[in-house]
Enzyme design. Structure first.
Site, PDB file in Angstrom:
ATOM      1  N   MET A   1      -2.551   3.078   7.305  1.00  0.00           N
ATOM      2  CA  MET A   1      -2.576   2.068   6.236  1.00  0.00           C
ATOM      3  C   MET A   1      -1.936   0.769   6.709  1.00  0.00           C
ATOM      4  O   MET A   1      -0.932   0.780   7.423  1.00  0.00           O
ATOM      5  CB  MET A   1      -1.835   2.584   5.011  1.00  0.00           C
ATOM      6  CG  MET A   1      -2.605   3.671   4.335  1.00  0.00           C
ATOM      7  SD  MET A   1      -1.989   3.966   2.676  1.00  0.00           S
ATOM      8  CE  MET A   1      -3.007   5.376   2.249  1.00  0.00           C
ATOM      9  N   SER A   2      -2.552  -0.357   6.335  1.00  0.00           N
ATOM     10  CA  SER A   2      -2.058  -1.674   6.722  1.00  0.00           C
ATOM     11  C   SER A   2      -2.612  -2.686   5.724  1.00  0.00           C
ATOM     12  O   SER A   2      -3.759  -2.562   5.270  1.00  0.00           O
ATOM     13  CB  SER A   2      -2.583  -2.008   8.122  1.00  0.00           C
ATOM     14  OG  SER A   2      -2.484  -3.396   8.355  1.00  0.00           O
ATOM     15  N   SER A   3      -1.800  -3.693   5.412  1.00  0.00           N
ATOM     16  CA  SER A   3      -2.277  -4.730   4.490  1.00  0.00           C
ATOM     17  C   SER A   3      -3.494  -5.431   5.079  1.00  0.00           C
ATOM     18  O   SER A   3      -4.371  -5.903   4.355  1.00  0.00           O
ATOM     19  CB  SER A   3      -1.175  -5.761   4.233  1.00  0.00           C
ATOM     20  OG  SER A   3      -0.010  -5.113   3.790  1.00  0.00           O
TER      21      SER A   3
ATOM     22  N   GLN B   1       8.350  -2.942  16.586  1.00  0.00           N
ATOM     23  CA  GLN B   1       9.224  -3.618  15.619  1.00  0.00           C
ATOM     24  C   GLN B   1      10.449  -2.743  15.324  1.00  0.00           C
ATOM     25  O   GLN B   1      11.578  -3.220  15.262  1.00  0.00           O
ATOM     26  CB  GLN B   1       8.434  -3.900  14.337  1.00  0.00           C
ATOM     27  CG  GLN B   1       9.281  -4.325  13.164  1.00  0.00           C
ATOM     28  CD  GLN B   1       8.450  -4.878  12.025  1.00  0.00           C
ATOM     29  OE1 GLN B   1       8.005  -6.008  12.065  1.00  0.00           O
ATOM     30  NE2 GLN B   1       8.234  -4.088  10.974  1.00  0.00           N
TER      31      GLN B   1
ATOM     32  N   HIS C   1       0.858  -1.183   0.000  1.00  0.00           N
ATOM     33  CA  HIS C   1       0.000   0.000   0.000  1.00  0.00           C
ATOM     34  C   HIS C   1       0.893   1.231   0.000  1.00  0.00           C
ATOM     35  O   HIS C   1       2.122   1.122   0.017  1.00  0.00           O
ATOM     36  CB  HIS C   1      -0.974  -0.028   1.188  1.00  0.00           C
ATOM     37  CG  HIS C   1      -0.302  -0.279   2.501  1.00  0.00           C
ATOM     38  ND1 HIS C   1       0.540   0.637   3.095  1.00  0.00           N
ATOM     39  CD2 HIS C   1      -0.312  -1.356   3.323  1.00  0.00           C
ATOM     40  CE1 HIS C   1       0.992   0.146   4.226  1.00  0.00           C
ATOM     41  NE2 HIS C   1       0.503  -1.079   4.394  1.00  0.00           N
TER      42      HIS C   1
ATOM     43  N   ASP D   1       4.595   0.150  13.002  1.00  0.00           N
ATOM     44  CA  ASP D   1       4.985  -0.969  13.872  1.00  0.00           C
ATOM     45  C   ASP D   1       6.087  -0.471  14.798  1.00  0.00           C
ATOM     46  O   ASP D   1       7.270  -0.800  14.645  1.00  0.00           O
ATOM     47  CB  ASP D   1       5.453  -2.144  13.016  1.00  0.00           C
ATOM     48  CG  ASP D   1       4.303  -2.696  12.187  1.00  0.00           C
ATOM     49  OD1 ASP D   1       3.284  -3.087  12.777  1.00  0.00           O
ATOM     50  OD2 ASP D   1       4.398  -2.686  10.948  1.00  0.00           O
TER      51      ASP D   1
ATOM     52  N   HIS E   1       4.023   1.352   2.225  1.00  0.00           N
ATOM     53  CA  HIS E   1       5.227   0.689   1.716  1.00  0.00           C
ATOM     54  C   HIS E   1       5.893   1.548   0.625  1.00  0.00           C
ATOM     55  O   HIS E   1       7.112   1.682   0.592  1.00  0.00           O
ATOM     56  CB  HIS E   1       4.883  -0.662   1.067  1.00  0.00           C
ATOM     57  CG  HIS E   1       4.297  -1.674   2.002  1.00  0.00           C
ATOM     58  ND1 HIS E   1       2.979  -2.071   1.946  1.00  0.00           N
ATOM     59  CD2 HIS E   1       4.852  -2.381   3.011  1.00  0.00           C
ATOM     60  CE1 HIS E   1       2.748  -2.984   2.863  1.00  0.00           C
ATOM     61  NE2 HIS E   1       3.854  -3.186   3.538  1.00  0.00           N
TER      62      HIS E   1
HETATM   63  O1  PAF Z   1       6.658  -5.210   8.908  1.00  0.00           O
HETATM   64  C1  PAF Z   1       6.679  -6.210   8.168  1.00  0.00           C
HETATM   65  O2  PAF Z   1       6.082  -6.238   7.085  1.00  0.00           O
HETATM   66  C2  PAF Z   1       7.451  -7.448   8.616  1.00  0.00           C
HETATM   67  O3  PAF Z   1       7.396  -7.606   9.992  1.00  0.00           O
HETATM   68  C3  PAF Z   1       8.906  -7.452   8.125  1.00  0.00           C
HETATM   69  C4  PAF Z   1       9.703  -6.304   8.701  1.00  0.00           C
HETATM   70  C5  PAF Z   1       8.940  -7.372   6.599  1.00  0.00           C
HETATM   71  C6  PAF Z   1       9.594  -8.749   8.549  1.00  0.00           C
HETATM   72  O4  PAF Z   1       8.953  -9.865   8.029  1.00  0.00           O
END
Ligand code: PAF
Length: 277
Positions: A181-183, A150, A31, A147, A34
């Site tokens: 936005m998120s898949s 993350q 999306h 995220d 990204h």
């Molecule tokens: O955020 C993501 O889409 C995933 O956690 C990643 C960083 C691609 C790792 O699989």
């Protein structure tokens, strides 16, 4: 744009790329969030590699690995348009052969929030990012602030394992009504999609309370909870107000503080956050 489907192929192609490489790791079903990472990588590096890999090891046994949305032809068209040099799509069996044994296990920061809700999730994320960094050897790798945990986990791994790359964190990209936005937004039915706007509204409320001088994290959390509970389709999993550097929960807000949340609406767990500065 080259599309490469093996680790050896990627390692070979890496040496044909000019200058430092920017890597955007993704799980596909791209999306605008990204694509904003790809554009930023393109601005800052002579060559850009995007990986598409739905990483099985970051999904719990009851999670949506099999159902995770996939649309490779569309992803490739978007990446070509955004000026990607190489798309790396490794097969599961090459990333994790049947005798696979090596994991990046991190303590403390992975035990909170998403780590507590999804045991093993960050072990999978840290391991796959480590593998992608070793395969692609980027100078910079790009991640979205959506995220938030993350991002902290990856930054800490890179620092503590003395890895030679910079992690670049890019802002959350939102729909016009504020939904991040998120898949996984694709799982939302029309009434759930409407209800999902409550996440950003509650974050805006937190920002307003903070701007008006409120520093009691409990009071802010209670008002956010009350707002979300007015939405019958929304079920709060957690609302956290924590130190943005180590995710320790705060009673009195000391900035920068990360206000983050997971709210379940229909099938998906929706994540969102803001940083109070
Ligand atoms: O955020 C993501 O889409 C995933 O956690 C990643 C960083 C691609 C790792 O699989």
């Amino acid at each position: 744009m080259k599309v490469i489907e093996s680790i050896t192929g990627m390692k070979q192609a890496r040496w044909g790329l000019s200058g430092p490489v920017g890597l955007v790791p993704t799980m596909g079903y791209l999306h605008e969030g990204h694509i904003s990472l790809v554009r930023r990588a393109k601005k800052e590096n002579p060559s850009v590699v995007v990986s598409i890999f739905v990483n099985p090891t970051q999904f719990g046994p009851k999670e949506d690995f099999k159902k995770y949305p996939r649309d490779l032809p569309r992803d490739l068209a978007l990446l070509e348009q955004a000026g990607t040099d190489v798309v790396f799509i490794p097969p599961d069996a090459e990333m994790y052969p049947s005798d696979y044994n090596t994991w990046v296990d991190m303590e403390k920061i992975t035990g909170r929030l998403e780590g507590a809700a999804r045991p093993g999730h960050f072990r999978g994320v840290a391991t796959v990012c480590n593998k992608l960094f070793n395969i692609v050897e980027p100078a910079k790798a790009y991640f979205g602030q959506k995220d938030a945990q993350q991002v902290l986990v990856i930054q800490k791994m890179v620092k503590e394992l003395n890895m030679n790359l910079e992690i670049v964190v890019c802002p959350i990209i939102r729909e016009p009504d504020g939904l991040a936005m998120s898949s996984r937004n694709t799982y939302l039915k029309p009434d759930e999609r409407q209800a999902a706007t409550v996440l950003y509204r509650s974050l805006q409320l937190a920002q307003k309370l903070y701007d008006d001088g409120e520093r009691d994290a409990g009071k802010i959390r209670r008002q956010m909870t009350a707002l979300i509970q007015k939405e019958p389709l929304a079920h709060i999993e957690y609302i956290s107000i924590a130190d943005a550097a180590n995710l320790e929960e705060q009673d009195k807000i000391v900035t920068p503080a990360l206000v983050s949340m997971v709210v379940k609406i229909g099938l998906p767990r929706l994540l969102d956050n803001i940083i109070l500065k």
